[in-house]
Design an enzyme around this catalytic site. Sequence first.
Site, short mmCIF file in Angstrom:
data_model
loop_
_atom_site.label_atom_id
_atom_site.label_comp_id
_atom_site.label_asym_id
_atom_site.label_seq_id
_atom_site.Cartn_x
_atom_site.Cartn_y
_atom_site.Cartn_z
N LEU B 206 0.82 -1.22 0.00
CA LEU B 206 0.00 0.00 0.00
C LEU B 206 0.85 1.27 0.00
O LEU B 206 0.47 2.26 -0.61
CB LEU B 206 -0.96 0.00 1.19
CG LEU B 206 -2.21 -0.89 1.01
CD1 LEU B 206 -3.11 -0.79 2.23
CD2 LEU B 206 -2.98 -0.52 -0.26
N CYS B 207 2.01 1.21 0.69
CA CYS B 207 2.80 2.43 0.75
C CYS B 207 3.38 2.78 -0.62
O CYS B 207 3.55 3.95 -0.96
CB CYS B 207 3.89 2.33 1.81
SG CYS B 207 5.03 0.99 1.51
N THR B 208 3.68 1.75 -1.43
CA THR B 208 4.14 2.00 -2.80
C THR B 208 3.03 2.70 -3.58
O THR B 208 3.26 3.71 -4.25
CB THR B 208 4.50 0.69 -3.51
OG1 THR B 208 5.59 0.09 -2.82
CG2 THR B 208 4.91 0.94 -4.96
N GLU B 211 2.59 6.32 -1.89
CA GLU B 211 3.68 7.30 -1.83
C GLU B 211 4.67 7.26 -2.99
O GLU B 211 5.15 8.29 -3.43
CB GLU B 211 4.44 7.15 -0.50
CG GLU B 211 3.64 7.70 0.66
CD GLU B 211 4.01 7.02 1.96
OE1 GLU B 211 5.19 6.63 2.09
OE2 GLU B 211 3.12 6.86 2.82
#
Lengths: 530, 441
Positions: B206-208, B211
Site C-alpha cells: 500500500l505504501c508504494t 507514496e
Amino acid sequence: MAVRNSNKYDRQLRIWGDQGQLALEQANVCLLNCGPTGAEALKNLVLGGIGSCTIVDDSKVETRDLGNNFFVDWESIGLPKAKTVCAFLQELNDTVEAKFVEESPEALLNSNPEFFFQFTLIIATQMKEQSLLALDSICRKRNVMLLIARSYGLTGLIRICVKEHCVIESKPDNAINDLRLQKPWAELKRFADELDAEIDDPVIHKHIPFAVLLIKATEDWRKTHAGSLPYTSKEKAEFKVSLASKKHGEDEDNYKEAISSAYRVWSPPTIGSELQRVLDDSAVEVNSSSPDFWVMVAALKEFISNEGEGDAPLDGTIPDMTSTTEYYVTLQKIYQEKAELHVTALEARVKNILKRIGRDPQSITKSAIKLFCKNARNIRVLRYPPLEDEFNSIIGHELQKLLEVEENSNATFYVLLRGVDHFASSYNRYPGVFDDELEEDAMKLKTLSTTLLNKMIGGGVGGAVLSDDLVSEMCRFGASEIHTVASIIGGIASQEAIKLLTRQFTPLPGVLIYNGIDSTTSVLQLKSFA
Amino acid sequence: MDMQGRWEDIDHLLLRQGTLVGPEFEPCAELRESLHNDLRVLVIGAGGLGCELLKDLALSGFGNIDVIDMDTIDVSNLNRQFLFRMHDVGKPKAVVAAEKVMQRVKGVKVVPHYGRIEEKDDEFYRQFQIIALGLDSLEARSYINSVVCSFLEYEADGSPALPTIIPMVDGGTEGFKGHARVIIPGVTPCFYCTLGLFPPQVTYPLCTLAETPRSPAHCIEYVHLIQWGQERPGDSFDADNPEHMKWIFDKAFKRAEQFKIAGVTYSLTQGVVKNIIPAIASTNAIISAACALETLKIATMCCRSMDNYMMYMGTQGVYTHTLSHEKDPNCLVCSPGVPFEVDSSISLQKFIELLLEDPQFKDKLSKPSISYQKRNLYMQAPPVLEEMTRPHLNSPLFELMEKAGGTLNVNDKKLTGILRVNVSFRGHNDTVMDMDTAGGG
C-alpha cells in the site's frame, strides 16, 4: 490502425496486440479436408478473426462424422461436408469470409495447382505423404506457408513447411532487461554518482533503486580487484555480502533486490547463440531484393561492431524496482533516451544500406526500426527444409538420438505414423481397419516400418527397436480420428498458424509428435534446420 | 439415437483390446452403452475450457453431463467460447452451453446449473462419477478439491476406499500456456498437496501505491483500492459497471500525469482491476481436449492414464512436460490423517485446545467437532448433540479412542471438507495405521 471488435477480441489483443490482430485479419487461410482435425484447427482461427478461409473437401457427411465432428449435424447427412462445416464455422464469427470448394485436395493439386497460390497459409490435414510432397513444392514456389496436421488414433503429428520465417517479436517468456550495470554510459554513471548511498535519511536510503546500488558496488569492487568483475562463486558471494553490509535495516527492499539481482553484473545479457547465427547468415549480404528484415539485420551487424561496441541496441525498458517515483522516472528516462539514440543510429545505417542496394532510403519506417531495436536481442530466423529432404532421411540423426533416450518412445510413433502411410500405399488401406486382420496387419506394419526406419537412419536396425506394444496399438487405432485427439492436434496447429501469421513468438522448430497415451510430445529437429 | 457406425472411431478404443490400457480393461459394446446411459460427469465452469469440455465429452460418447457456472455471457467471451453468439450476451453461460451441445450432438443430455458451486450440497456432488474442472481461480479449485476429498474414506490398511473416490481432471490456461492434470483423491496428489504449482498473485504494498508509484498499474491500483473509498464512500465498486471503470481510468490517468508516469490506458485499467488473464481459443482447445481424453480413460480404462500433470508451453516452439507429482503424505485435505502426537493423559477438552493452538491447524479451525470411527466424541452443534457429547470433554482421549491411536475426523464451520487427524499417544506405538504405506500409489 483501429482494430474492429476490440471488445470481442480483448483477451487476445492483450497477447498479440493490434498489429498481430491486423495480420490475422489480412490472412487468407485454406483448409484441406474438414474432418475433426481440420475443422477444430479452423474453428480456433475463425474465432480469432482471420480475414477469410476456404475449405477444400469432396466428401459427404456420413453417420461416422456425427461421432467425432462438432461442425456437422444430423440434418446434414448426405450433404457436402465442406459446405456443412463452412456454414457452422461461419456462425462463429460473421467478420470472417468463409468459403468452400467441393473437391478433393488431391484432385485440385493435379488439375489446378495455381489454386493454392492465393492463400497466406494452407493447413493440410489427414493427407498422405505423396500428396504432401506435391503440395510442399507448390507452396514453396509461391511462398505460401504450409502447416501439416495429422491425427491418428491416440497419436498425432504436426509439421511446418516454410522456406524462411523471420520473427522480430519472439517474445521470450523470461526476457531479462539489458541494464548495462557493469558498463554504465556517461549519463547513467552520472545519475548513479549523484545519489548518495551513504545518506542518513532512512526514507531516501531505502528508496535508492537497486540498479544504482549495483552500479556503485561494481565500481567499488573494480577498484579493489584490478578492474575485473566478480568471477568465482566465492567472489560473487563476497560481492553480495558487501552489498548486504551497507543495509541500514532488515526491511530495505532495495537492498534485497540488489542482492537478488547481483547476477546481472557478472552475467549481463549477451549476444546469444541464436542471434549470432542470424548475424552470421549469408542473407546478411543484402541486395535490392532482400526483405526489410534482412536489411535491418545487416544494419544491426554494423551497429554492433561500431557504436554498439559489441552490444545490441538497448531495449530501453527497466524492471520495476523499489524506489521513489522521482528516481525511478529519471532512471527510466535515461534508459529510454539511450535507446532512442540507438534507434537513430540504426536508422542511419538502414538508410545507408538501402541507398547502397538501390532502394528508397525511406522505405523502412522509423516505427519498424524502433520495433526491431527493441527486440533486436531476440530476433529469430527459422528455415524448414523441403519435405522431400525430411522423407529422404535428413531426420535420421535426431531420430536415432530420440529412439535411444526414450523408452516406448515418441520417435517410434514418428516412424509408425509414416509406416501407416507406406502400408496404405502398399495395401490400399490402413492397418487395422478390419477387426479380423489385426495381428496380421501388425506384423506387416512392423516389417514395413523397420525397413523405413533403416532407410531413415542408414541401416543396421533390427525389428526390436520398434516396440511391439506400440505397433499393436497403432493397428488397434486403425485410421480412427478420435475427437479429443483431433481437438488437441487442431489446437496446436492453430497456435502454430497464429504464430506464423502474426510473426510473433517462435513456431515449432521441427516435427511435433503427440502421444495421447502418456500425454506427451516430442519435437524432432530437422538436421538442415537453420 | 445411435445410427450404425456413428461411434466407429471411438469404438476402435472401446471394442478392441489394447497393450497399454488401464487396469481391468474389458473391451465390449456395453462399455460404450454405459458411458452413454449410466455414467454421470460434472463439468464445472462453462467458460473457455467448459465450452470445449462439453463438446469433447459429448463427442467422446458421454451421455449424461451436468454443467455448473454462475456467470452470464460477455462480449469478451466470444473470441473463444464458441458455443455463444452475440445475441446470447447477458444470458447464463451454463444454460446456453447446454442447449447448444444438445442441439448439435443428438442423444446427449446436458443439465445446466446456473449458480455458484458453494450453493450445491454434498449430495449434489456425490451423484457424479467424474468431475471435470474448467475454472480460472485458485479459490474455486480449492473449494471443489476440499469437497471431493472430504468424500474420501480410508480402509483400515490405509488405502483409499475405491467407492469413495471421485476422480477429477483439471485444466487451466494463460495465453499460449496451460496445464492439464488428473487428480484421483487418495491416489495422486490433490490441489492442496501441490498448492505451490500456482504462481503467487501480484499484490503491491500500500505504501508504494500511496507514496512511491512507479508504474501505470500502481496508479490504477491506488485509485481502485484507496481513492474510490475516499471519494465515493458507500458506493460499492462494480468492475462490470462501465461508469465505474471509466472513473477509475480517468483518475488513474490524472495521477499518472502528476507523477510523470506514462502508459495508463483504458484497456490496462480493466486488465489490472479485473485481473484479466489473456485467453485464446486454441490453448483452451488443447488443454480441454487433454482433460476430456483423460476423463474417457478413467471412465473406460481403454488406455492408461496420464501420470499425472502435463504443462504445455506454446510460445517458443511447443514444449510440454508431463510429470508425476507426489502426494503430500501429511496433506491436510487428502491424506489418511495428519500426524499429531499427544500425551495419553490428556482430556478431549485439552486435545481440542491443542488443535486450536497448532500452527498447521489454527487458521483453519474455530470451533471443531470431533468424531472417531463414526462416533461423535464432541459436537459443537446442534445444542441437543452438544449437550449429549459434552461429558466426553473431561474424559481422557486415550480412553475415548479405545486405548489406541487412530484417525479422528474434525469438522469445523471454517473447513470446506473435513480434517483427518492421525492421533498417536506418546509411549504407545501401536497406531492403527502405518503411515509408510498410507501414501502409496
